[in-house]
Design a protein around this motif. Structure first.
Motif, PDB file in Angstrom:
ATOM      1  N   PHE A 251     -13.421 -18.945 -10.955  1.00  0.00           N
ATOM      2  CA  PHE A 251     -12.462 -20.045 -10.958  1.00  0.00           C
ATOM      3  C   PHE A 251     -13.156 -21.396 -10.909  1.00  0.00           C
ATOM      4  CE2 PHE A 251      -8.494 -22.077 -10.341  1.00  0.00           C
ATOM      5  CZ  PHE A 251      -8.696 -23.108  -9.427  1.00  0.00           C
ATOM      6  N   ARG A 252     -12.615 -22.339 -11.656  1.00  0.00           N
ATOM      7  CA  ARG A 252     -13.100 -23.714 -11.613  1.00  0.00           C
ATOM      8  C   ARG A 252     -11.891 -24.641 -11.668  1.00  0.00           C
ATOM      9  NH1 ARG A 252     -17.690 -26.822 -12.842  1.00  0.00           N
ATOM     10  NH2 ARG A 252     -17.184 -28.884 -13.674  1.00  0.00           N
ATOM     11  N   GLU A 253     -11.933 -25.689 -10.850  1.00  0.00           N
ATOM     12  CA  GLU A 253     -10.844 -26.655 -10.829  1.00  0.00           C
ATOM     13  C   GLU A 253     -11.388 -28.068 -10.895  1.00  0.00           C
ATOM     14  OE1 GLU A 253      -8.535 -26.584  -7.298  1.00  0.00           O
ATOM     15  OE2 GLU A 253      -7.297 -28.293  -7.862  1.00  0.00           O
ATOM     16  N   THR A 254     -10.780 -28.916 -11.717  1.00  0.00           N
ATOM     17  CA  THR A 254     -11.052 -30.344 -11.734  1.00  0.00           C
ATOM     18  C   THR A 254      -9.739 -31.069 -11.483  1.00  0.00           C
ATOM     19  OG1 THR A 254     -10.620 -30.726 -14.092  1.00  0.00           O
ATOM     20  CG2 THR A 254     -12.810 -29.881 -13.498  1.00  0.00           C
ATOM     21  N   SER A 255      -9.773 -32.374 -11.548  1.00  0.00           N
ATOM     22  CA  SER A 255      -8.543 -33.138 -11.375  1.00  0.00           C
ATOM     23  C   SER A 255      -7.567 -32.915 -12.508  1.00  0.00           C
ATOM     24  CB  SER A 255      -8.864 -34.628 -11.247  1.00  0.00           C
ATOM     25  OG  SER A 255      -9.542 -35.080 -12.418  1.00  0.00           O
ATOM     26  N   ASP A 256      -8.066 -32.412 -13.644  1.00  0.00           N
ATOM     27  CA  ASP A 256      -7.216 -32.248 -14.827  1.00  0.00           C
ATOM     28  C   ASP A 256      -6.775 -30.808 -15.080  1.00  0.00           C
ATOM     29  OD1 ASP A 256      -7.349 -34.983 -15.485  1.00  0.00           O
ATOM     30  OD2 ASP A 256      -9.302 -34.681 -16.437  1.00  0.00           O
ATOM     31  N   TYR A 257      -7.649 -29.839 -14.859  1.00  0.00           N
ATOM     32  CA  TYR A 257      -7.317 -28.474 -15.256  1.00  0.00           C
ATOM     33  C   TYR A 257      -7.790 -27.457 -14.224  1.00  0.00           C
ATOM     34  CZ  TYR A 257     -12.223 -27.990 -16.624  1.00  0.00           C
ATOM     35  OH  TYR A 257     -13.592 -27.931 -16.607  1.00  0.00           O
ATOM     36  N   ALA A 258      -7.164 -26.293 -14.284  1.00  0.00           N
ATOM     37  CA  ALA A 258      -7.608 -25.109 -13.545  1.00  0.00           C
ATOM     38  C   ALA A 258      -8.023 -24.072 -14.573  1.00  0.00           C
ATOM     39  CB  ALA A 258      -6.482 -24.575 -12.666  1.00  0.00           C
ATOM     40  N   ARG A 259      -9.113 -23.384 -14.306  1.00  0.00           N
ATOM     41  CA  ARG A 259      -9.644 -22.458 -15.323  1.00  0.00           C
ATOM     42  C   ARG A 259     -10.120 -21.165 -14.676  1.00  0.00           C
ATOM     43  NH1 ARG A 259     -14.717 -24.640 -18.369  1.00  0.00           N
ATOM     44  NH2 ARG A 259     -15.979 -23.373 -16.937  1.00  0.00           N
ATOM     45  N   PHE A 260      -9.756 -20.064 -15.320  1.00  0.00           N
ATOM     46  CA  PHE A 260     -10.279 -18.751 -14.960  1.00  0.00           C
ATOM     47  C   PHE A 260     -11.152 -18.231 -16.104  1.00  0.00           C
ATOM     48  CE2 PHE A 260      -6.666 -18.772 -12.035  1.00  0.00           C
ATOM     49  CZ  PHE A 260      -7.217 -18.195 -10.905  1.00  0.00           C
ATOM     50  N   ASP A 261     -12.386 -17.857 -15.779  1.00  0.00           N
ATOM     51  CA  ASP A 261     -13.249 -17.152 -16.722  1.00  0.00           C
ATOM     52  C   ASP A 261     -13.300 -15.692 -16.314  1.00  0.00           C
ATOM     53  OD1 ASP A 261     -15.106 -19.104 -18.597  1.00  0.00           O
ATOM     54  OD2 ASP A 261     -14.366 -20.100 -16.790  1.00  0.00           O
ATOM     55  N   TYR A 262     -13.314 -14.835 -17.295  1.00  0.00           N
ATOM     56  CA  TYR A 262     -13.263 -13.391 -17.034  1.00  0.00           C
ATOM     57  C   TYR A 262     -14.482 -12.720 -17.657  1.00  0.00           C
ATOM     58  CZ  TYR A 262     -11.858  -8.509 -17.109  1.00  0.00           C
ATOM     59  OH  TYR A 262     -11.827  -7.151 -16.941  1.00  0.00           O
TER      60      TYR A 262
END
Length: 369
Positions: A143-154
């Protein structure tokens, strides 16, 4: 599917990675990790739709239909790998497609109840990641989060170049986003490492935007602003009890991770499915080693670390099966003796009496009164 060791912290720009096991760790520890057999049930149904009958699925994977009837059962790593390899070989025709929202949660109600009763999407996703081991333990979510987006890498441990496992995970995550963002329908951006799926199987409509294929990494992104919107239908009084239930269920799964438990389960499966085939100790040990893809020396060494020996587990399972056969079938004592691999009926009777006050025939009479 697997539990990822991540925390979804508020507005932090972070990346938490669960370490990939080394080759040695995967070989020695892989048999301790498991996957819910409900995943194999989904796979068997999908394979059948692709033209693979259940008996061939069993032959290819080592997973029998009787075993899949246990809704709390777990599949060891070696056989889960065979399932993944088979599904990869079958290609798009055997995709396990999730067509309705929260489709996985009815099969995992403990996890579903918790994830669908959170105060925010962030809390729901954190619960999903924390307790994903209830589904399985052979892949990784980052998981990675910034002020703009949340992202899951699998990343998949088995068949990492095929996107069908990533797609299954992303559809579950997307279904949670849809619940917690109502009544909106925010586009979810998905990239998959696999080739383009045929039109009827393309999940772009499900995600609300065109899926990208043949990319370097499988990834799901959505606006970070969705993470902390309050969810009006959360029952806050019920939430701690649902989490406690999930923790108890996870503990049950973890306790089943002892290597001896895996060996004992496989002994039972082989003896139960043997039919008229004689389960002598040498043949039983050889088949266990084959199923676990390990040597006899390694098997004995791993059992010794838990203070056990193979013959002890074999005796435990055979006594339990002997009691079942005496109680539930009309097989003679001699037939049961032969089926369980004893050299003679007298040897079986001596074995039985060391674990029960009465001989097999007397046990049968007492159970049927």
């Amino acid at each position: 599917m697997a539990a990822a060791s991540i925390r979804l912290h508020h507005r932090a720009t972070i990346v938490f990675f669960k370490p990939m096991p080394t080759t040695t760790q995967a070989h020695l520890g892989g048999h301790a990790r498991t996957v819910s057999n409900r995943i194999a049930v989904f796979a068997m149904a999908a394979a059948e739709r692709a033209g693979v009958p259940p008996e061939l699925f069993t032959a290819r994977t080592g997973i029998g239909t009787r075993e899949l009837a246990d809704t709390n059962g777990r599949i060891d790593g070696a056989r889960h790998r065979r399932v993944v390899e088979l599904m990869t070989q079958l290609g798009p025709s055997a995709r396990v497609a999730f067509e309705r929202p929260q489709t996985l949660f009815p099969d995992f109600p403990v996890l579903g109840n918790l994830c669908l009763n959170a105060r925010t999407l962030r809390e729901a996703l954190e619960s999903f990641c924390t307790f994903r081991a209830l589904i399985g333990e052979f892949d990784f979510l980052y998981f990675r989060e910034t002020s703009d987006y949340a992202r899951f890498d699998y990343i998949a441990e088995f068949a990492p170049g095929d996107g069908f496992q990533a797609l299954a995970n992303f559809q579950v995550i997307a279904s949670l986003v849809r619940v917690y963002e109502e009544p909106h329908r925010t586009p979810l951006y998905v990239s998959l490492v696999c080739p383009t799926l045929p039109g009827p199987q393309d999940p772009s409509d499900f995600f609300g935007t065109q899926v990208r294929y043949d990319v370097a990494a499988s990834r799901l992104e959505f606006p970070a602003a969705l993470l902390d919107v309050p969810f009006g239908r959360c029952n806050s009084a019920l939430a701690p009890f649902l989490r406690e239930q999930a923790q108890r269920e996870l503990l049950r799964v973890k306790r089943g991770h002892l290597f001896s438990n895996t060996v004992e389960q496989l002994i039972g499966e082989i003896i139960t499915d043997a039919g008229d085939e004689r389960c002598s100790s040498p043949s039983l040990l050889a088949r266990i080693c084959e199923r676990l893809e390990t040597s006899r020396w390694t098997l004995h060494r791993q059992l010794q670390t838990e203070g056990l020996h193979f013959t002890e587990l074999e005796a435990r399972v055979k006594f339990k099966e002997a009691c079942r056969l005496l109680r539930e079938t009309h097989l003679s004592v001699a037939q049961i003796s032969e089926q369980l691999g004893f050299s003679s009926q007298s040897a079986f009777t001596r074995f039985f009496r060391t674990r029960h006050d009465a001989p097999p025939s007397a046990f049968r009479l007492s159970e049927r009164r």
